[in-house]
Design an enzyme around this catalytic site. Structure first.
Site, PDB file in Angstrom:
ATOM      1  N   LYS A  54     -20.222 -39.411  15.911  1.00  0.00           N
ATOM      2  CA  LYS A  54     -19.856 -40.702  15.322  1.00  0.00           C
ATOM      3  C   LYS A  54     -18.511 -41.182  15.882  1.00  0.00           C
ATOM      4  O   LYS A  54     -17.595 -40.381  16.060  1.00  0.00           O
ATOM      5  CB  LYS A  54     -19.727 -40.483  13.805  1.00  0.00           C
ATOM      6  CG  LYS A  54     -19.411 -41.696  12.981  1.00  0.00           C
ATOM      7  CD  LYS A  54     -19.277 -41.297  11.517  1.00  0.00           C
ATOM      8  CE  LYS A  54     -17.890 -40.796  11.200  1.00  0.00           C
ATOM      9  NZ  LYS A  54     -17.071 -41.680  10.379  1.00  0.00           N
ATOM     10  N   LYS A  84     -11.899 -42.452  13.715  1.00  0.00           N
ATOM     11  CA  LYS A  84     -10.459 -42.676  13.926  1.00  0.00           C
ATOM     12  C   LYS A  84      -9.772 -41.403  14.355  1.00  0.00           C
ATOM     13  O   LYS A  84      -8.800 -41.417  15.085  1.00  0.00           O
ATOM     14  CB  LYS A  84      -9.788 -43.097  12.610  1.00  0.00           C
ATOM     15  CG  LYS A  84     -10.193 -44.413  12.067  1.00  0.00           C
ATOM     16  CD  LYS A  84      -9.331 -44.716  10.846  1.00  0.00           C
ATOM     17  CE  LYS A  84     -10.151 -45.251   9.714  1.00  0.00           C
ATOM     18  NZ  LYS A  84     -10.684 -44.237   8.814  1.00  0.00           N
ATOM     19  N   LYS A 114     -15.290 -32.166   8.795  1.00  0.00           N
ATOM     20  CA  LYS A 114     -13.821 -32.220   8.860  1.00  0.00           C
ATOM     21  C   LYS A 114     -13.213 -30.830   8.831  1.00  0.00           C
ATOM     22  O   LYS A 114     -12.109 -30.623   9.321  1.00  0.00           O
ATOM     23  CB  LYS A 114     -13.275 -33.092   7.736  1.00  0.00           C
ATOM     24  CG  LYS A 114     -13.630 -34.554   7.948  1.00  0.00           C
ATOM     25  CD  LYS A 114     -12.636 -35.496   7.359  1.00  0.00           C
ATOM     26  CE  LYS A 114     -12.926 -36.884   7.880  1.00  0.00           C
ATOM     27  NZ  LYS A 114     -12.156 -37.928   7.303  1.00  0.00           N
TER      28      LYS A 114
HETATM   29  N1  AQP Z   1     -18.849 -44.840  13.554  1.00  0.00           N
HETATM   30  C1  AQP Z   1     -19.066 -45.611  12.496  1.00  0.00           C
HETATM   31  N2  AQP Z   1     -20.083 -46.480  12.484  1.00  0.00           N
HETATM   32  C2  AQP Z   1     -20.315 -47.280  11.422  1.00  0.00           C
HETATM   33  N3  AQP Z   1     -19.541 -47.257  10.311  1.00  0.00           N
HETATM   34  C3  AQP Z   1     -18.510 -46.404  10.277  1.00  0.00           C
HETATM   35  N4  AQP Z   1     -17.562 -46.136   9.357  1.00  0.00           N
HETATM   36  C4  AQP Z   1     -16.749 -45.174   9.822  1.00  0.00           C
HETATM   37  N5  AQP Z   1     -17.124 -44.801  11.044  1.00  0.00           N
HETATM   38  C5  AQP Z   1     -18.212 -45.538  11.359  1.00  0.00           C
HETATM   39  C6  AQP Z   1     -17.458 -46.818   8.081  1.00  0.00           C
HETATM   40  O1  AQP Z   1     -16.158 -47.356   7.994  1.00  0.00           O
HETATM   41  C7  AQP Z   1     -15.723 -47.309   6.639  1.00  0.00           C
HETATM   42  C8  AQP Z   1     -14.368 -46.704   6.556  1.00  0.00           C
HETATM   43  O2  AQP Z   1     -14.409 -45.355   6.832  1.00  0.00           O
HETATM   44  P1  AQP Z   1     -13.280 -44.417   6.256  1.00  0.00           P
HETATM   45  O3  AQP Z   1     -11.972 -44.844   6.740  1.00  0.00           O
HETATM   46  O4  AQP Z   1     -13.396 -44.323   4.787  1.00  0.00           O
HETATM   47  O5  AQP Z   1     -13.574 -43.003   6.807  1.00  0.00           O
HETATM   48  P2  AQP Z   1     -14.680 -42.449   7.688  1.00  0.00           P
HETATM   49  O6  AQP Z   1     -16.005 -42.852   7.208  1.00  0.00           O
HETATM   50  O7  AQP Z   1     -14.459 -40.961   7.755  1.00  0.00           O
HETATM   51  O8  AQP Z   1     -14.334 -43.170   9.054  1.00  0.00           O
HETATM   52  P3  AQP Z   1     -13.688 -42.632  10.379  1.00  0.00           P
HETATM   53  O9  AQP Z   1     -13.403 -43.765  11.247  1.00  0.00           O
HETATM   54  O10 AQP Z   1     -14.527 -41.527  10.932  1.00  0.00           O
HETATM   55  O11 AQP Z   1     -12.313 -42.060   9.937  1.00  0.00           O
HETATM   56  P4  AQP Z   1     -11.723 -40.618   9.945  1.00  0.00           P
HETATM   57  O12 AQP Z   1     -11.751 -40.174  11.358  1.00  0.00           O
HETATM   58  O13 AQP Z   1     -10.376 -40.797   9.401  1.00  0.00           O
HETATM   59  O14 AQP Z   1     -12.598 -39.776   9.073  1.00  0.00           O
HETATM   60  C9  AQP Z   1     -16.798 -46.540   5.855  1.00  0.00           C
HETATM   61  O15 AQP Z   1     -17.628 -47.471   5.186  1.00  0.00           O
HETATM   62  C10 AQP Z   1     -17.547 -45.833   6.924  1.00  0.00           C
HETATM   63  O16 AQP Z   1     -18.881 -45.580   6.533  1.00  0.00           O
END
Ligand code: AQP
Length: 330
Positions: A198, A201, A115
Site C-alpha cells: 500500500k 506515509k 506496523k
Molecule cells: N494507499 C492508500 N490508498 C487509499 N487510501 C489510503 N489511505 C491511506 N493509505 C491509502 C486512507 O487515508 C486515510 C488516512 O489514513 P491514516 O493517516 O489514518 O493512516 P493509514 O491508513 O495508516 O495511512 P498511511 O498513509 O499508510 O499512513 P501511515 O504510514 O502513517 O500508517 C484513511 O482513510 C486511509 O484508509
C-alpha cells in the site's frame, strides 16, 4: 422540515506528508460529501504518536495536515474540522471501550501486524496495539452513521461496530453503529515502487509515494521511475498489478474511466502513458499547493478554524461520553 442529514466522520493521522493515496482513498471522498452530509473530520494527532514523532517537528506536522485538509477543498463553514487532542473525550471513551475490547480481537488487526513489522511483541508499544480502540472511540463519540475510509481501515470499522454492539447489549443502547464508506475505485492505492504494498506515509522509500506537496519535477521523476509489468500493454488486470495501479490513479484523478484510458493508450508506450499520468497528477496538485501556500501565510485563520471546530466538537463528544459513563454506572 428537511430530512436530517446523516453524520459522517473520518480522521487522518499526522504521521507525515499526506500522499495521493490519502487523497484518492479519503480526502477526495470527504470533499464530495461536505454538501450532503453533516461532516466531522479531524487530524488524528493522538493516533500518530503510536509511532515515534519528533516533538520539535510535531506541532508543524499537525498544522500541515490541517492545512492540507483545507487546501484540498474542505470548507470549514460546511464541516466541523478539528484536532483530536483538542477534545479530551476521545481518550476517555477509549479507556471505557478498552474494558470491553479483547486482546484476541486486537491481535487480529492486520494493520497492527504490518506496523509491528516482525518486531518482538514485548517491545511493541501498547498504544500501537490499542490504536483501533481509540479509533472506535473517535467514531462512536459523534454517533457517526458513515465513515469514509480507504480499504486498509475496513477491519478497524468492523471492530468499531462490534464494540458498539457489545456495549449497547451490555449497558443499554448508547452508540449508533456506523458503516464504512469505501470508494469503488482507488480504495487501495499501491506503492509506485512495489504494487504489492500500500502507498503509505511511513514507507521508507519516498519514491513509493507522491506527496501532495511534491513539486512538479519530483512528481515527474517519481512517475517516470514507477515500476511497470512485463509486456508493454497499458491494460488493467490481475496479471498487471503495477499498470493497474497507475491506471487507477489516472482514472480517479482525471475522471476518465479505466476502459477509456485503456483505449486511449492502446498501442502506445509506457513513456507516453507515464507523461500523461504525471500531467494529471501535476494538474490535480497545483491548486492544492497554491492554497496551501496561502494558508501557511495566514496561521491566524487556521487557528480560528481549529478553535471553532473544537468548540463545536467538544460538547457533542461530551454528551456521548456522559451517556456512556452513566450507562456503565460511573
Ligand atoms: N494507499 C492508500 N490508498 C487509499 N487510501 C489510503 N489511505 C491511506 N493509505 C491509502 C486512507 O487515508 C486515510 C488516512 O489514513 P491514516 O493517516 O489514518 O493512516 P493509514 O491508513 O495508516 O495511512 P498511511 O498513509 O499508510 O499512513 P501511515 O504510514 O502513517 O500508517 C484513511 O482513510 C486511509 O484508509
Amino acid at each position: 422540515m428537511g430530512k436530517e442529514r446523516k453524520r459522517v466522520l473520518s480522521g487522518i493521522q499526522a504521521t507525515g506528508n499526506l500522499h495521493i493515496g490519502n487523497y484518492i482513498g479519503a480526502l477526495r471522498q470527504f470533499i464530495g460529501l461536505q454538501d450532503g452530509y453533516d461532516c466531522h473530520f479531524f487530524v488524528a494527532d493522538l493516533h500518530a504518536i503510536t509511532v515515534p514523532q519528533d516533538p520539535k517537528e510535531y506541532a508543524s506536522r499537525i498544522r500541515n495536515a490541517v492545512n492540507i485538509h483545507l487546501a484540498c477543498g474542505l470548507d470549514p463553514d460546511k464541516i466541523t474540522l478539528f484536532r483530536q487532542s483538542d477534545v479530551p473525550a476521545h481518550a476517555e471513551l477509549a479507556w471505557l471501550l478498552n474494558t470491553i475490547a479483547t486482546m484476541g480481537e486486537l491481535k487480529r488487526m492486520t494493520q497492527f501486524k504490518d506496523k509491528a513489522g516482525g518486531k518482538a511483541e514485548a517491545s511493541l508499544g501498547v498504544g500501537l496495539f490499542d490504536y483501533p480502540v481509540l479509533m472506535a472511540a473517535d467514531i462512536l463519540l459523534y454517533q457517526a452513521d458513515l465513515v469514509p475510509v480507504g480499504e486498509d481501515q475496513k477491519q478497524h470499522i468492523e471492530l468499531t461496530r462490534d464494540l458498539a454492539e457489545r456495549f449497547n447489549r451490555r449497558f443499554g443502547k448508547t452508540f449508533r453503529v456506523p458503516k464504512p464508506m469505501i470508494p469503488k475505485l482507488g480504495a487501495r492505492v499501491m506503492g509506485l515502487d512495489d504494487p504489492s504494498a500500500k502507498m503509505s506515509k511511513s514507507a521508507e522509500t519516498e519514491g513509493s509515494r507522491i506527496e501532495l506537496t511534491d513539486p512538479e519535477d519530483v512528481v515527474r521523476r517519481k512517475v517516470s521511475r514507477a515500476v511497470t509489468d512485463s509486456g508493454s500493454d497499458i491494460t488493467s488486470g490481475k496479471d498487471k498489478p503495477a499498470v493497474s495501479n497507475l491506471l487507477t490513479i489516472m482514472s480517479t484523478l482525471s475522471g476518465d474511466g479505466v476502459p477509456t484510458l485503456e483505449k486511449r493508450f492502446s498501442g502506445k508506450g509506457y513513456k507516453e502513458f507515464k507523461e500523461a499520468l504525471a500531467d494529471v497528477i501535476v494538474t490535480t496538485l497545483r491548486p492544492i499547493q497554491r492554497t496551501l501556500e496561502e494558508l501557511e501565510g495566514n496561521p491566524s485563520y487556521v487557528d480560528e478554524v481549529l478553535e471553532k471546530g473544537a468548540a463545536k466538537a467538544r460538547p457533542e463528544a461530551e454528551k456521548t461520553l456522559a451517556a456512556a459513563k452513566s450507562a456503565m454506572g460511573l
